[in-house]
Enzyme design. Structure first.
Site, short mmCIF file in Angstrom:
data_model
loop_
_atom_site.label_atom_id
_atom_site.label_comp_id
_atom_site.label_asym_id
_atom_site.label_seq_id
_atom_site.Cartn_x
_atom_site.Cartn_y
_atom_site.Cartn_z
N SER A 210 0.84 -1.20 0.00
CA SER A 210 0.00 0.00 0.00
C SER A 210 0.87 1.24 0.00
O SER A 210 2.06 1.18 -0.35
CB SER A 210 -0.94 -0.02 1.21
OG SER A 210 -1.91 1.00 1.08
N ASN A 211 0.33 2.37 0.39
CA ASN A 211 1.11 3.61 0.44
C ASN A 211 0.64 4.47 1.61
O ASN A 211 -0.28 4.11 2.32
CB ASN A 211 1.02 4.37 -0.89
CG ASN A 211 -0.42 4.68 -1.24
OD1 ASN A 211 -1.09 5.42 -0.53
ND2 ASN A 211 -0.90 4.09 -2.33
N TYR A 212 1.27 5.63 1.77
CA TYR A 212 1.03 6.46 2.97
C TYR A 212 -0.20 7.36 2.91
O TYR A 212 -0.40 8.18 3.79
CB TYR A 212 2.25 7.35 3.23
CG TYR A 212 3.48 6.61 3.67
CD1 TYR A 212 3.47 5.85 4.83
CD2 TYR A 212 4.66 6.69 2.94
CE1 TYR A 212 4.61 5.17 5.24
CE2 TYR A 212 5.80 6.03 3.34
CZ TYR A 212 5.77 5.27 4.50
OH TYR A 212 6.89 4.62 4.91
#
Ligand code: CTP
Length: 404
Positions: A210-212
């Protein structure tokens, strides 16, 4: 975009420690082109100096009904007629009580009683004072007069106690005033589809890529569109924040689920705002069971495949009149990269965040954007809270939309 230009704002400051925030509000209003006249109660002068306020507002600050030296009359009636809006902030318990009961023993309250414009009041006091039945009754009375409250926030108070009583933040107060002048139902009848947050691409039942992305920008946009009267569908990846009430929330995990959810809503939408940080890749063979370490076997390699491009897919079957805005987070060649995404993905406009701007981008409560329309029209904001940025983005769409 300058909805406050030339608007005449009367600010009444009463005695509360939160008066220290008022110079910031004055500065924000002046920056937007408003005219500001300040009236202080005698008690307020202990908390913030008239010199600061008169310098920022470029007008003398008034406390007394007349000047004792030359007898000049500070007419509360004239000021009450002059103003387009009166803001009483901070409104102390005493001032709320005097306003509710009509005790006109200072210039602030006489002017309040003479004001023919809408009045907003922003209480600030200690938790117990705010909760006291007397204060609550005064607030109800003021609301029954048609005055509008900018409710205090929960938080740490000057007394060290925690709870409701803190003056709302200057930027939010500014936003309330802007909304008032904008006539906040300008998006009534519009159907808006917003995507937000990250997508989460599974590796096995317990792991993912995923990402931030925090989703804050998309959620702020949803809230702003709702405020303007739009019907809002929010397709959101997993985030830690609550959706604004009134929004049609569709929760998804993966990019493919996001595409599917958007596909069912897009046809019937006037606008699409893609703030989601869609994972570009997913794991091709998601393991049905947890991948274990095994002695003597090589470290597993993840094979990735490309996810569908959601905005590109949707824009390829758009109908005339549908407006599409994307977001881009860039680290270098920012404008050029954003412009090429704008055209290659068939968008009408793009909001560019640069990771080189401190305070902008992922996770923060603030943001700074450059908005670029395909016609070449562009706008760069200052570093502002995400809710203020949301207002700027929607203003920009209003200005560049042709026929929604
Ligand atoms: N976007 C999308 N579907 C994807 C990837 C991105 O709809 N699979 C959208 C984003 O929501 C955003 C815009 O496209 O509105 C630009 O996203 P960005 O990640 O900057 O674009 P990419 O094409 O992934 O470019 P990069 O190679 O820089 O990651």
């Amino acid at each position: 975009m300058m909805v406050l230009k030339g608007k005449k704002i009367l600010i009444g400051i009463s005695g509360s420690i939160a008066a220290y925030k008022i110079p910031i509000i004055v500065r924000l209003l002046m920056k937007e082109g408003a005219e500001v006249q300040i009236i202080m109660t005698p008690a307020a002068r202990d908390f913030v100096t008239p010199l600061t306020l008169s310098t920022l507002s470029k007008r003398p600050v008034l406390t007394e009904p007349f000047n004792p030296v030359d007898g000049t009359w500070n007419s509360h009636v004239d000021m009450g007629n002059w103003a387009d809006l009166m803001l009483i902030a901070p409104a102390s318990a005493t001032t709320l009580g005097k306003m509710a009961a009509g005790i006109a023993d200072n210039l602030l309250v006489t002017t309040y009683l003479a004001a023919v414009c809408p009045v907003f009041f922003a209480p600030a006091m200690d938790l117990d004072m705010f909760q006291h039945p007397s204060t609550q009754r005064n607030i109800s009375t003021l609301l029954s007069y048609g005055n509008q409250m900018i409710a205090p926030r929960e938080g740490e108070l000057a007394s060290g106690l925690c709870g409701a009583g803190r003056l709302e933040e200057p930027e939010v107060i500014l936003e309330v005033i802007r909304d008032f002048f904008k006539g906040n139902q300008s998006w009534a009848g519009k159907k808006v589809l917003i995507t937000a947050g990250p997508t989460v691409e599974p590796i096995d039942p317990v792991r993912y890529i995923s990402n931030y992305s925090s989703g804050k920008m998309g959620y702020a946009l949803a809230e702003e569109a709702l405020k303007r009267g739009a019907e809002v569908t929010l397709v959101s990846g997993p985030v830690q924040i609550n959706a604004p009430s009134g929004v049609n929330l569709i929760k998804v995990q993966t990019a493919r689920q996001m595409l599917q959810a958007c596909d069912t809503v897009f046809d019937d939408s006037n606008l699409l705002i893609m703030t989601a940080a869609v994972a570009d890749f997913r794991v091709s063979d998601v393991s049905g069971s947890k991948i274990k370490k095994q002695a003597g076997i090589d470290t597993p390699a993840l094979k990735l495949v490309e996810n569908p491009d959601i905005v590109k897919t949707l824009s390829s079957h758009r109908k005339t009149g549908q407006y599409i805005m994307g977001f881009a987070l860039e680290t270098d060649n920012e404008v050029a990269n954003a412009q090429s995404k704008l055209s290659s993905k068939g968008m009408d406009a793009i909001a560019l965040n640069s990771l080189n701007d401190p305070g902008a981008g992922y996770g923060t409560d603030t943001n700074k954007v450059t908005l670029i329309h395909k016609s070449g029209v562009s706008y760069t904001s200052a570093l502002e809270s995400k809710s203020v940025i949301a207002g700027r983005v929607l203003d920009f769409i209003e200005e560049t939309i042709v026929n929604p």
